[in-house]
Motif scaffolding. Structure first.
Motif, PDB file in Angstrom:
ATOM      1  N   ASN A 199      18.275  49.475 -13.498  1.00 60.18           N
ATOM      2  CA  ASN A 199      18.288  48.026 -13.310  1.00 60.18           C
ATOM      3  C   ASN A 199      16.959  47.384 -13.686  1.00 60.18           C
ATOM      4  OD1 ASN A 199      19.098  45.429 -12.247  1.00 60.18           O
ATOM      5  ND2 ASN A 199      17.880  45.886 -10.424  1.00 60.18           N
ATOM      6  N   TYR A 200      15.854  48.105 -13.424  1.00 60.99           N
ATOM      7  CA  TYR A 200      14.526  47.497 -13.610  1.00 60.99           C
ATOM      8  C   TYR A 200      14.276  47.048 -15.044  1.00 60.99           C
ATOM      9  CZ  TYR A 200      12.430  51.561 -15.906  1.00 60.99           C
ATOM     10  OH  TYR A 200      12.116  52.550 -16.803  1.00 60.99           O
ATOM     11  N   LYS A 201      14.897  47.735 -16.003  1.00 58.81           N
ATOM     12  CA  LYS A 201      14.655  47.362 -17.404  1.00 58.81           C
ATOM     13  C   LYS A 201      15.136  45.944 -17.683  1.00 58.81           C
ATOM     14  CE  LYS A 201      14.475  51.994 -19.293  1.00 58.81           C
ATOM     15  NZ  LYS A 201      15.091  53.022 -20.136  1.00 58.81           N
ATOM     16  N   LYS A 202      16.227  45.595 -17.034  1.00 59.45           N
ATOM     17  CA  LYS A 202      16.753  44.246 -17.192  1.00 59.45           C
ATOM     18  C   LYS A 202      16.073  43.276 -16.216  1.00 59.45           C
ATOM     19  CE  LYS A 202      21.228  42.333 -18.168  1.00 59.45           C
ATOM     20  NZ  LYS A 202      22.650  42.333 -17.807  1.00 59.45           N
ATOM     21  N   SER A 203      15.823  43.772 -15.006  1.00 51.43           N
ATOM     22  CA  SER A 203      15.343  42.859 -13.966  1.00 51.43           C
ATOM     23  C   SER A 203      13.921  42.376 -14.223  1.00 51.43           C
ATOM     24  CB  SER A 203      15.441  43.505 -12.578  1.00 51.43           C
ATOM     25  OG  SER A 203      14.442  44.485 -12.415  1.00 51.43           O
ATOM     26  N   LEU A 204      13.163  43.107 -15.040  1.00 52.56           N
ATOM     27  CA  LEU A 204      11.817  42.630 -15.372  1.00 52.56           C
ATOM     28  C   LEU A 204      11.897  41.368 -16.215  1.00 52.56           C
ATOM     29  CD1 LEU A 204       9.789  45.882 -16.175  1.00 52.56           C
ATOM     30  CD2 LEU A 204       9.871  44.612 -14.036  1.00 52.56           C
ATOM     31  N   LYS A 205      12.993  41.249 -16.964  1.00 51.25           N
ATOM     32  CA  LYS A 205      13.176  40.047 -17.780  1.00 51.25           C
ATOM     33  C   LYS A 205      13.868  38.945 -16.986  1.00 51.25           C
ATOM     34  CE  LYS A 205      13.309  42.598 -22.089  1.00 51.25           C
ATOM     35  NZ  LYS A 205      14.260  43.537 -22.662  1.00 51.25           N
ATOM     36  N   LYS A 206      14.939  39.347 -16.331  1.00 53.57           N
ATOM     37  CA  LYS A 206      15.693  38.356 -15.560  1.00 53.57           C
ATOM     38  C   LYS A 206      16.345  39.085 -14.401  1.00 53.57           C
ATOM     39  CE  LYS A 206      19.462  34.958 -16.237  1.00 53.57           C
ATOM     40  NZ  LYS A 206      19.289  34.237 -15.047  1.00 53.57           N
ATOM     41  N   GLN A 207      15.903  38.764 -13.190  1.00 49.93           N
ATOM     42  CA  GLN A 207      16.427  39.485 -12.038  1.00 49.93           C
ATOM     43  C   GLN A 207      17.834  39.010 -11.704  1.00 49.93           C
ATOM     44  OE1 GLN A 207      13.655  39.687  -8.776  1.00 49.93           O
ATOM     45  NE2 GLN A 207      15.139  40.651  -7.400  1.00 49.93           N
ATOM     46  N   GLU A 208      18.745  39.976 -11.526  1.00 48.64           N
ATOM     47  CA  GLU A 208      20.119  39.605 -11.188  1.00 48.64           C
ATOM     48  C   GLU A 208      20.576  40.224  -9.873  1.00 48.64           C
ATOM     49  OE1 GLU A 208      23.021  39.914 -14.359  1.00 48.64           O
ATOM     50  OE2 GLU A 208      21.497  39.337 -15.833  1.00 48.64           O
ATOM     51  N   TYR A 209      19.963  41.380  -9.521  1.00 48.56           N
ATOM     52  CA  TYR A 209      20.289  42.010  -8.238  1.00 48.56           C
ATOM     53  C   TYR A 209      19.112  41.776  -7.287  1.00 48.56           C
ATOM     54  CZ  TYR A 209      24.151  43.857 -10.777  1.00 48.56           C
ATOM     55  OH  TYR A 209      25.294  43.939 -11.518  1.00 48.56           O
ATOM     56  N   GLY A 210      19.419  41.571  -6.013  1.00 47.21           N
ATOM     57  CA  GLY A 210      18.347  41.228  -5.093  1.00 47.21           C
ATOM     58  C   GLY A 210      18.020  39.741  -5.156  1.00 47.21           C
ATOM     59  N   VAL A 211      18.956  38.973  -5.715  1.00 43.50           N
ATOM     60  CA  VAL A 211      18.774  37.520  -5.777  1.00 43.50           C
ATOM     61  C   VAL A 211      19.722  36.861  -4.768  1.00 43.50           C
ATOM     62  CG1 VAL A 211      19.013  35.465  -7.224  1.00 43.50           C
ATOM     63  CG2 VAL A 211      18.053  37.551  -8.183  1.00 43.50           C
ATOM     64  N   PRO A 212      19.164  36.164  -3.786  1.00 44.58           N
ATOM     65  CA  PRO A 212      20.019  35.505  -2.793  1.00 44.58           C
ATOM     66  C   PRO A 212      20.856  34.393  -3.418  1.00 44.58           C
ATOM     67  CG  PRO A 212      17.716  35.588  -2.064  1.00 44.58           C
ATOM     68  CD  PRO A 212      17.732  35.974  -3.512  1.00 44.58           C
ATOM     69  N   SER A 213      21.940  34.059  -2.768  1.00 44.21           N
ATOM     70  CA  SER A 213      22.811  32.970  -3.233  1.00 44.21           C
ATOM     71  C   SER A 213      22.150  31.627  -2.957  1.00 44.21           C
ATOM     72  CB  SER A 213      24.150  33.017  -2.494  1.00 44.21           C
ATOM     73  OG  SER A 213      23.943  32.637  -1.142  1.00 44.21           O
TER      74      SER A 213
END
Lengths: 295, 295
Positions: A199-213
């Motif tokens: 996940n970190y490879k994507k989340s460094l660009k745009k976080q999608e998991y661990g993002v509250p609603s």
């Protein structure tokens, strides 16, 4: 090991923080926080020290950054992240390992005395990074608690960590500054959604998991107003690992550059990730637990 | 017809405005601007009137908007633009043609007296629109002068037009407000790049032509600080057609809704587009030149 901060499950939930925010009231050196500042940090989850570094010091740091960013040998390291549409450097991870200047800054008593006092123990660096949010096209970053990721994906057991960061350029209301929600560090958003592999490879660009609603963020702002963290270059900010923050894009003609140092208590070493099958890359979760000494 | 504002050529250039900003000092009715306000508008290119509309009036407008946005028959019109990822309405063009309430608002003496005085003649509506910038995911809009597009793509010969807009929700530093550059209306950025066919279909989502470079914006901010136009619901803002503005994305949990009315002098009727092969859609460049009368 007991999981005090479960997350990445089937539904979102707001739970209470189980850890302290300030671990010690005893001075850790000349530059420790006074009672009022400590209380402010405990209550709000962040604190701002304008002009903690001089103009000369910040200029020196910017010069060092320019040198690092223009060094094609250095840029080959995976810690050097380029813009998607150019070969310009956007982020450098662990600047303190690539630069003696930033190594020294990470042990500066003006920073370290405060950090050691707040975390009530010796500390080490979990990771550090310099973020350049370029003028005109710097992208926004959604709301999140850093600790949620460090817990789920790096295995930090407790919230006994914080980020101390230095503005290397002015941070204004216009150039994509950090927004924080005061008091948000007292609650923990157990986020929805199972962490994907790598996940970190994507989340460094745009976080999608661990993002509250949006509803969780609305809940947080019911009795707390958003705050934009603005300041001149040289300003130091310390925010708790669990303080909810995000930042808008930068449409201004001024880029925004900040140097972040994430400190963790040596009594809070990473275990296995609490909500991911594998750990993130080593450079995001350093394993040198040698206690930092002021320099 | 002579082109006083050439643009969309081979290179970017900053030229002087040839038109006045304030066309008349004579009162156009009870709600005209006083000398100080007129001077402010002339000098800065925009002016803000906090609480010009009451809470009751803005609530009524929001209610009307909700009605329009939820009416599936109305939504079939091309003036009703949906979010790319849902069927939620993001923009309604020419609300004054679909709603008697907004038609009445467009002729409100509190607005129209000011507009007629500033433009020094009778006026008509070039187009109007309501923009909803949704919480959490409202996108940014790059810097631009509206007049540059109206001149190049609609054929408005001179800069004798303005936008009067009403905040239907609070506009804060956090929810994607308009940023303006004071004094920028006195210069004109002749932008680089030939207008493609049917450019408007794309430019309504993300403007790419008629967008000044970061260097032009830097030039403008050399002797003028960016201003964020913040205010409570009910605030009226008037900005000159050529005032440079843009807006960041909205990562806050609060959506931002504004109703814009673009007024043009009846002495400045559209000719052929000055820098596009064909005109934009009719609803973007209305041809009902009947002078508006206060209601």
């Amino acid at each position: 090991m007991q999981d005090f901060y479960p997350s990445r499950g089937e539904k979102e939930e707001i739970i209470n923080r189980v850890d302290k925010t300030v671990y010690s009231s005893i001075s850790a050196g000349e530059y420790s926080l006074d009672n009022i500042s400590r209380k402010e940090y405990e209550e709000r989850g962040f604190i701002v020290f304008p002009n903690l570094f001089t103009q000369e010091e910040t200029k020196e740091m910017l010069k060092e950054l320019e040198y690092m960013a223009s060094n094609t040998q250095l840029a080959k390291n995976e810690e050097f992240i380029q813009e998607p549409d150019s070969n310009k450097i956007r982020t450098i991870f662990n600047q303190h390992l690539f630069s003696t200047l930033f190594d020294k800054i990470s042990k500066e008593p003006r920073v370290l005395d405060k950090v050691k006092q707040l975390l009530g123990s010796d500390v080490y660096i979990h990771h550090s990074r310099i973020n350049i949010k370029p003028a005109y096209k710097g992208k926004s970053f959604p709301w999140h608690s850093d600790f949620e990721t460090w817990h789920c994906e790096d295995g930090l057991p407790r919230c006994r960590c914080l980020t101390a960061w230095i503005m290397l350029t002015d941070n204004t209301e216009f150039n994509g500054p950090l927004y924080v929600i005061p008091k948000s560090h007292k609650k923990y958003v157990s986020c929805k959604g199972k962490t994907p592999q790598n996940n970190y490879k994507k989340s460094l660009k745009k976080q999608e998991y661990g993002v509250p609603s949006v509803n969780a963020i609305k809940e947080f702002t019911k009795d707390s107003q958003l705050v934009g963290v603005y300041g001149k270059a040289g300003t130091l900010v310390i925010h708790d690992g669990n303080t909810m923050h995000g930042s808008p894009d930068n449409i201004s003609p001024y880029s925004r550059t900040n140097a972040f140092f994430v400190y963790n208590s040596i009594e809070n070493k990473p275990a296995k990730p609490f909500a991911a099958k594998t750990s993130r890359a080593d450079f995001l979760c350093l394993k040198d637990f040698t206690p930092l000494k002021s320099e």
